[in-house]
Design an enzyme around this catalytic site. Structure first.
Site, PDB file in Angstrom:
ATOM      1  N   GLU A  88       4.928   6.141  -2.226  1.00 11.67           N
ATOM      2  CA  GLU A  88       5.714   6.472  -1.146  1.00 11.67           C
ATOM      3  C   GLU A  88       6.042   5.228   0.177  1.00 11.67           C
ATOM      4  OE1 GLU A  88       5.441  10.538   0.471  1.00 11.67           O
ATOM      5  OE2 GLU A  88       6.222   9.805   2.666  1.00 11.67           O
ATOM      6  N   LYS A 265       0.409  17.986   4.338  1.00  9.55           N
ATOM      7  CA  LYS A 265       1.355  16.993   3.176  1.00  9.55           C
ATOM      8  C   LYS A 265       1.101  15.727   4.349  1.00  9.55           C
ATOM      9  CE  LYS A 265       4.251  14.845   1.847  1.00  9.55           C
ATOM     10  NZ  LYS A 265       5.137  12.987   1.470  1.00  9.55           N
ATOM     11  N   ASP A 281      -9.852  14.201  -9.403  1.00  6.76           N
ATOM     12  CA  ASP A 281      -8.354  14.996  -9.845  1.00  6.76           C
ATOM     13  C   ASP A 281      -8.378  15.329  -8.750  1.00  6.76           C
ATOM     14  OD1 ASP A 281      -7.305  17.141 -10.837  1.00  6.76           O
ATOM     15  OD2 ASP A 281      -8.839  18.864 -11.308  1.00  6.76           O
ATOM     16  N   HIS A 378       9.829   4.115   8.652  1.00  3.99           N
ATOM     17  CA  HIS A 378       9.768   4.732   7.712  1.00  3.99           C
ATOM     18  C   HIS A 378      10.739   3.859   6.651  1.00  3.99           C
ATOM     19  CE1 HIS A 378      10.068   7.350   4.013  1.00  3.99           C
ATOM     20  NE2 HIS A 378       8.567   7.543   4.139  1.00  3.99           N
TER      21      HIS A 378
HETATM   22  P1  HMG Z   1       5.355  -1.619  13.563  1.00  4.77           P
HETATM   23  O1  HMG Z   1       4.254  -1.611  15.016  1.00  4.77           O
HETATM   24  O2  HMG Z   1       6.583  -2.147  13.671  1.00  4.77           O
HETATM   25  O3  HMG Z   1       4.253  -2.770  12.802  1.00  4.77           O
HETATM   26  O4  HMG Z   1       4.609  -0.464  12.878  1.00  4.77           O
HETATM   27  P2  HMG Z   1       3.939  -4.557  12.941  1.00  4.77           P
HETATM   28  O5  HMG Z   1       4.982  -5.274  12.503  1.00  4.77           O
HETATM   29  O6  HMG Z   1       3.631  -4.642  14.289  1.00  4.77           O
HETATM   30  O7  HMG Z   1       2.271  -4.088  12.056  1.00  4.77           O
HETATM   31  C1  HMG Z   1       0.914  -3.164  13.465  1.00  4.77           C
HETATM   32  C2  HMG Z   1       0.454  -2.924  12.225  1.00  4.77           C
HETATM   33  O8  HMG Z   1       1.035  -2.048  11.180  1.00  4.77           O
HETATM   34  C3  HMG Z   1       0.372  -4.015  11.041  1.00  4.77           C
HETATM   35  O9  HMG Z   1      -1.241  -5.325  10.933  1.00  4.77           O
HETATM   36  C4  HMG Z   1       0.079  -3.450   9.713  1.00  4.77           C
HETATM   37  O10 HMG Z   1      -1.513  -2.757  10.031  1.00  4.77           O
HETATM   38  C5  HMG Z   1       0.760  -2.114   9.748  1.00  4.77           C
HETATM   39  P3  HMG Z   1      -1.167  -6.640  11.035  1.00  4.77           P
HETATM   40  O11 HMG Z   1      -1.158  -6.486   9.651  1.00  4.77           O
HETATM   41  O12 HMG Z   1      -0.467  -7.776  11.322  1.00  4.77           O
HETATM   42  O13 HMG Z   1      -2.362  -7.183  11.690  1.00  4.77           O
HETATM   43  N1  HMG Z   1       1.631  -2.862   8.983  1.00  4.77           N
HETATM   44  C6  HMG Z   1       1.548  -2.642   7.558  1.00  4.77           C
HETATM   45  N2  HMG Z   1       1.072  -2.997   7.015  1.00  4.77           N
HETATM   46  C7  HMG Z   1       1.415  -2.907   5.048  1.00  4.77           C
HETATM   47  N3  HMG Z   1       2.361  -3.679   5.463  1.00  4.77           N
HETATM   48  C8  HMG Z   1       3.108  -3.546   5.767  1.00  4.77           C
HETATM   49  C9  HMG Z   1       3.773  -3.156   7.723  1.00  4.77           C
HETATM   50  N4  HMG Z   1       3.942  -2.883   8.785  1.00  4.77           N
HETATM   51  C10 HMG Z   1       2.887  -2.267   9.554  1.00  4.77           C
HETATM   52  N5  HMG Z   1       4.998  -3.972   5.941  1.00  4.77           N
HETATM   53  C11 HMG Z   1       4.955   0.556  10.496  1.00  4.77           C
HETATM   54  C12 HMG Z   1       5.766  -0.494  11.987  1.00  4.77           C
HETATM   55  C13 HMG Z   1       6.107   1.981   9.944  1.00  4.77           C
HETATM   56  C14 HMG Z   1       3.230   1.171  10.691  1.00  4.77           C
HETATM   57  C15 HMG Z   1       4.973   2.634  12.598  1.00  4.77           C
HETATM   58  O14 HMG Z   1       6.572   3.004  12.236  1.00  4.77           O
HETATM   59  C16 HMG Z   1       4.208   3.747  11.360  1.00  4.77           C
HETATM   60  O15 HMG Z   1       3.099   3.649  11.677  1.00  4.77           O
HETATM   61  N6  HMG Z   1       4.933   4.754  11.134  1.00  4.77           N
HETATM   62  C17 HMG Z   1       4.453   5.909  11.331  1.00  4.77           C
HETATM   63  C18 HMG Z   1       4.383   5.818   9.386  1.00  4.77           C
HETATM   64  C19 HMG Z   1       3.728   6.382   8.587  1.00  4.77           C
HETATM   65  O16 HMG Z   1       2.990   7.352   9.152  1.00  4.77           O
HETATM   66  N7  HMG Z   1       3.810   7.399   7.186  1.00  4.77           N
HETATM   67  C20 HMG Z   1       3.393   8.420   6.517  1.00  4.77           C
HETATM   68  C21 HMG Z   1       4.470   8.585   5.629  1.00  4.77           C
HETATM   69  S1  HMG Z   1       5.713  10.084   6.299  1.00  4.77           S
HETATM   70  C22 HMG Z   1       4.480  11.686   6.846  1.00  4.77           C
HETATM   71  O17 HMG Z   1       3.537  11.027   6.749  1.00  4.77           O
HETATM   72  C23 HMG Z   1       5.016  12.677   5.995  1.00  4.77           C
HETATM   73  C24 HMG Z   1       4.668  13.557   7.915  1.00  4.77           C
HETATM   74  O18 HMG Z   1       5.940  14.609   7.378  1.00  4.77           O
HETATM   75  C25 HMG Z   1       3.505  14.104   8.245  1.00  4.77           C
HETATM   76  C26 HMG Z   1       3.682  14.838   9.608  1.00  4.77           C
HETATM   77  O19 HMG Z   1       5.172  15.160   9.616  1.00  4.77           O
HETATM   78  O20 HMG Z   1       3.280  14.957   9.694  1.00  4.77           O
HETATM   79  C27 HMG Z   1       5.841  12.886   8.995  1.00  4.77           C
END
Ligand code: HMG
Length: 430
Positions: A88, A265, A281, A378
């Site tokens: 994901e 989740k 597991d 995302h």
């Molecule tokens: P951003 O601020 O646009 O990212 O966030 P950035 O480009 O400024 O980078 C900041 C840091 O984010 C980076 O630091 C990385 O640590 C990380 P740096 O490496 O530059 O020192 N980062 C990445 N790491 C690896 N690969 C990448 C990458 N881009 C940034 N390509 C970000 C962008 C997506 C991180 C932000 O929008 C975010 O945190 N979004 C939330 C994402 C999330 O939590 N996803 C989980 C899945 S969805 C889920 O959990 C289901 C849910 O339903 C659960 C719930 O309801 O509770 C939501």
């Protein structure tokens, strides 16, 4: 081999912007990855055909899921790189971003409460429940001695073994009484499923002979609430509006099962990914976590965040039953590499890391949900897939990605049809 060149507050800046080759080099240079493992990883983690035949039945091939790392974790003052197997988007990015933030502005610590896994022995219908309980309590030490000297002798050598037998009775719908014994076993560094099942089956005849009651089945319980792993996070002087919103989001998940399921989740996104990477597991942990989340009669959140005196405090509590020996942990070559990246040999230490990952994964999601929303981050990452799926050529990718990101920021929504139309326009204009 780990912890070279890092202290508890030092963070890696820009790791996510490195190429895959540079990331591997960084992990090797800092001692998190053995150079010999790089070759194995670059070849997609080639696994021998013989192993395929021994792991499951009727194998016809391998199914590849990406292995990535989350960086900037500091747990109990020790720096960790977290290997994660997941398909994901944004899970690793969100986790790394959140870990870096907490590393800089807070603290992350863990604790383990209790040490026993549970084996269950069922007596479907007790003839004499009072006599049964009396007999078990009279003979308990004898039963424990016998099982520890035989099937659990190797666990005893490693400091584990069975230490108690607890009698439970439940009234059945037909008003008869079901008897259940809980055999409490410390499985040391193994997850323990095989040992616990063996111990319960060994006790079966012995207990039947002493109680004159009939055993109907023996199996471990995945609700291992006699050993709870907890992670605690604090973020000092957090923006009060953000802190309050995260507290409200957390309350939502505590009191509403519909929200709790989604919250948990998100937590399991992180937990499962580490469990898979280390050959554990994950279904067992999933089952235990969800049963624990419903322990008070209503399904609830396994995490909690609250503001106190300007700081945001988070806590996760969960039964995390896993191992660093046994199962496929030491047979699967990539699981071995992942344990090496973590620098972990003990099951308790892995459980602590897994709990910390679950809590910080939750913070990452809540932080996004109460500020930007989840879609932007995302979808920004998903756009990479979208441009490839509509057949954009190498030279078209940057412009198409840029236009899609712009559209996403304005409308909070992009899809394959948008990507196709924009690509068509780009082609018409060139
Ligand atoms: P951003 O601020 O646009 O990212 O966030 P950035 O480009 O400024 O980078 C900041 C840091 O984010 C980076 O630091 C990385 O640590 C990380 P740096 O490496 O530059 O020192 N980062 C990445 N790491 C690896 N690969 C990448 C990458 N881009 C940034 N390509 C970000 C962008 C997506 C991180 C932000 O929008 C975010 O945190 N979004 C939330 C994402 C999330 O939590 N996803 C989980 C899945 S969805 C889920 O959990 C289901 C849910 O339903 C659960 C719930 O309801 O509770 C939501």
């Amino acid at each position: 081999m780990n912890n070279i060149g890092l202290n508890s507050k030092k963070v890696w800046e820009g790791f996510s912007k490195l190429t895959k080759k540079e990331k591997l080099e960084r992990l090797v240079e800092t001692g998190f990855l053995d150079p010999q493992c790089v070759v194995e990883l670059q070849h997609g983690g080639t696994i021998k055909e013989e192993l395929l035949e021994t792991l499951i039945e009727n194998p016809i091939g391998w199914f590849g899921i990406p292995l990535g790392v989350a960086v900037n974790f500091c747990i109990d003052k020790k720096h960790f790189i977290i290997p994660m197997v997941i398909e994901e988007h944004s899970v690793i990015a969100g986790l790394s971003k959140a870990a870096k933030f907490i590393n800089l502005h807070g603290d992350l610590s863990t604790e383990i409460l209790g040490k026993h896994a549970i084996g269950q022995i069922q007596f479907a219908c007790l003839r004499d429940p009072v006599r049964f309980e009396k007999k078990i309590n009279e003979q308990k030490e004898f039963f424990l001695h016998q099982v520890n000297q035989t099937v659990l002798s190797s666990l005893i050598k490693r400091g584990g073994g069975a230490s108690d037998i607890i009698v439970r009775t439940i009234e059945r719908p037909d008003k008869k009484i079901m008897g259940i014994l809980h055999v409490l076993i410390d499985p040391s560094d193994a997850m323990g499923a095989n040992r616990i099942n063996q111990a319960c089956e060994f006790l079966r005849e012995l207990i039947e002979a002493h109680t004159h009651e009939e055993v109907t089945m023996c199996i471990l319980s995945n609700l291992s609430d006699q050993k709870i792993t907890a992670a605690n996070a604090v973020i000092y002087d957090i923006d009060p509006i953000l802190g309050k919103r995260i507290e409200e989001a957390s309350l939502f998940a505590q009191i509403d099962p519909y929200r709790a399921a989604t919250n948990n989740k998100g937590v399991m996104n992180g937990i499962d990914a580490v469990l898979i990477a280390t050959g554990n597991d994950w279904r067992a942990v999933e089952a235990g976590v969800h049963a624990y989340a419903a322990r008070n009669g209503q399904y609830s959140s396994i995490t909690k965040w609250e503001m106190r005196e300007g700081n945001l405090y988070g806590r996760l509590e969960a039964p995390i039953q896993l191992g660093t020996v046994g199962g496929v942990t030491q047979i699967h070559p990539i699981a071995k590499i992942c344990l090496g990246i973590l620098g972990i040999t003990r099951a308790d230490e892995l459980a602590r890391v897994v709990a910390a990952v679950g809590l910080i994964q939750n913070f990452a999601a809540l932080n996004a949900l109460v500020s930007d929303g989840i879609v932007n981050g995302h979808m920004k990452l998903h756009i990479k897939n979208l441009v490839l799926s509509v057949g954009a050529q190498k030279e078209e990718i940057p412009l198409l990605s840029q236009i899609l990101i712009g559209k996403l920021e304005q409308t909070h929504c992009v899809n394959e049809t948008d990507a196709l139309e924009i690509l068509k326009e780009i082609r018409q204009n060139t």
